[in-house]
Scaffold this active site. Structure first.
Site, short mmCIF file in Angstrom:
data_model
loop_
_atom_site.label_atom_id
_atom_site.label_comp_id
_atom_site.label_asym_id
_atom_site.label_seq_id
_atom_site.Cartn_x
_atom_site.Cartn_y
_atom_site.Cartn_z
N ASN A 114 -89.18 -64.39 111.99
CA ASN A 114 -90.41 -63.67 112.33
C ASN A 114 -90.01 -62.47 113.19
OD1 ASN A 114 -92.89 -62.78 113.16
ND2 ASN A 114 -93.33 -64.54 114.49
N TRP A 115 -90.07 -61.28 112.59
CA TRP A 115 -89.60 -60.08 113.30
C TRP A 115 -90.67 -59.47 114.19
CZ3 TRP A 115 -86.61 -57.47 108.59
CH2 TRP A 115 -85.53 -58.29 108.26
N LYS A 116 -91.85 -60.05 114.19
CA LYS A 116 -92.95 -59.62 115.08
C LYS A 116 -93.09 -58.09 115.08
CE LYS A 116 -92.01 -63.64 117.90
NZ LYS A 116 -92.34 -64.38 119.09
N HIS A 129 -100.22 -67.84 113.91
CA HIS A 129 -99.13 -67.80 114.90
C HIS A 129 -99.74 -67.83 116.30
CE1 HIS A 129 -95.83 -66.31 117.37
NE2 HIS A 129 -95.05 -66.78 116.41
N GLU A 180 -99.19 -66.25 118.92
CA GLU A 180 -99.53 -64.95 119.53
C GLU A 180 -100.87 -64.44 119.02
OE1 GLU A 180 -95.74 -63.23 118.64
OE2 GLU A 180 -94.87 -64.57 120.12
N GLU A 213 -94.90 -75.00 116.39
CA GLU A 213 -94.33 -74.11 117.41
C GLU A 213 -95.02 -74.35 118.74
OE1 GLU A 213 -92.43 -70.41 115.59
OE2 GLU A 213 -94.57 -70.01 115.66
N GLY A 254 -90.24 -67.81 122.72
CA GLY A 254 -89.76 -66.66 123.47
C GLY A 254 -89.39 -66.97 124.91
N SER A 276 -87.69 -70.72 120.40
CA SER A 276 -86.35 -70.51 120.98
C SER A 276 -85.23 -71.19 120.19
CB SER A 276 -86.34 -70.95 122.45
OG SER A 276 -87.27 -70.18 123.19
N GLY A 313 -87.84 -66.43 116.02
CA GLY A 313 -88.30 -65.12 116.47
C GLY A 313 -87.13 -64.28 116.95
N GLY A 314 -86.89 -64.29 118.26
CA GLY A 314 -85.86 -63.44 118.88
C GLY A 314 -84.51 -63.48 118.19
C1 PEP Z 1 -91.83 -67.23 116.87
O1 PEP Z 1 -92.24 -66.14 117.17
O2 PEP Z 1 -92.35 -67.81 115.91
C2 PEP Z 1 -90.74 -67.82 117.65
C3 PEP Z 1 -90.45 -69.06 117.45
O3 PEP Z 1 -90.12 -67.00 118.57
P1 PEP Z 1 -88.76 -67.35 119.39
O4 PEP Z 1 -87.77 -67.89 118.40
O5 PEP Z 1 -88.33 -66.04 119.97
O6 PEP Z 1 -89.12 -68.36 120.42
#
Ligand code: PEP
Length: 253
Positions: free
Chosen positions: A10-12, A96, A98, A167, A173, A213, A234-235
């Site tokens: 997920n490149w957000k 998601h 966010e 999640e 994050g 994470s 994500g990150g």
């Molecule tokens: C996400 O945005 O779905 C996510 C899991 O982010 P991260 O891996 O950065 O926690």
């Protein structure tokens, strides 16, 4: 029942057009036509077409991070799932955390998005997960059951087009990855709830990914849990140095 794992990035709201295209090429080169696992990336809307072109020749699926639940109309600034399909998108990420928490998306709106995304012939990945306050108040399973109710609208013809990403909001994050056993308990509960909503066959076949994470050094332990069928990252999906090893990780023994 063997479930093919899904590794998703997920490149957000990150990367430039050039960086997203280069990363897509690197992901395509790493994944290629590999079988045994599925790979998908979710760039921001404006990079979708560039990423699509750079994934060509690989079996990496193209995902979109959101949609508006109408086919077309006067919805300034929004994007229809039919437009996404027309653009070559394969998968839609819905709900998601966010979007739920920063953009105040309700369960009712999420249901509409799931329904229309599937009707538009997209695969749908529904995200669910509790906040830290909810976990501390022992409400995790209650929250998961409420959020998973969105799957009630899924008709049998779409059963193989849905997946779920568990999640925990407190892990996204933050660097606070859920312990593999904690993730397993939540995944097992999601599967049990899905069994009640869509029946035991779907519960046995649906892929439930863990997100929060995920990094190269914790992905194998998470994948080794019996109900963890992949990872939404994500990150660590923003560079091939981190995402590459995640794509190739095997469950730990
Ligand atoms: C996400 O945005 O779905 C996510 C899991 O982010 P991260 O891996 O950065 O926690």
């Amino acid at each position: 029942m063997t479930r093919q794992p899904i590794l998703a990035g997920n490149w957000k709201m990150h990367l430039t057009k050039r960086k997203a295209s280069a990363l897509a090429r690197d992901v395509a080169a790493t994944q290629g036509m590999a079988t045994g696992r599925e790979c998908m990336v979710f760039p921001t809307f404006v990079h979708l077409d560039h990423v699509r072109r750079n994934l060509k020749g690989s079996n990496v699926k193209l995902g979109a991070q959101n949609c508006w639940p109408k086919k077309e109309g006067a919805f300034t600034g929004e994007i229809s799932p039919y437009m996404l399909r027309d653009m070559g998108v394969d998968v839609l990420l819905i709900g998601h955390s966010e979007r739920r928490h920063l953009m105040s998306e309700s369960d009712a709106l999420i249901v509409e998005k799931v329904k229309l995304g599937l009707k538009a012939k997209l695969e749908v990945m529904l995200c669910v997960g509790e906040t830290l306050e909810e976990r501390e108040a022992n409400l995790t399973f209650e929250v998961l059951a409420r959020q998973l109710k969105a799957l009630k609208v899924v008709k049998p013809i779409y059963f193989d087009k849905i997946s779920v990403a568990y999640e925990p909001v407190w892990a996204i994050g933050t660097g606070l990855t859920a312990a593999p056993e904690t993730a397993q308990k939540a995944h097992q509960e999601c599967r049990r709830v899905i069994g009640g909503v869509l029946g035991p066959e779907v519960a046995g076949s649906i892929r439930i990914l863990y997100g929060g994470s995920v990094k190269p050094d914790n992905v194998s332990a998470l994948l080794s849990q019996p109900d963890v069928d992949g990872a939404l990252v994500g990150g660590a999906s923003l560079t091939i140095e981190q995402f590459g090893p995640i794509l190739q990780a095997a469950p730990s023994a």
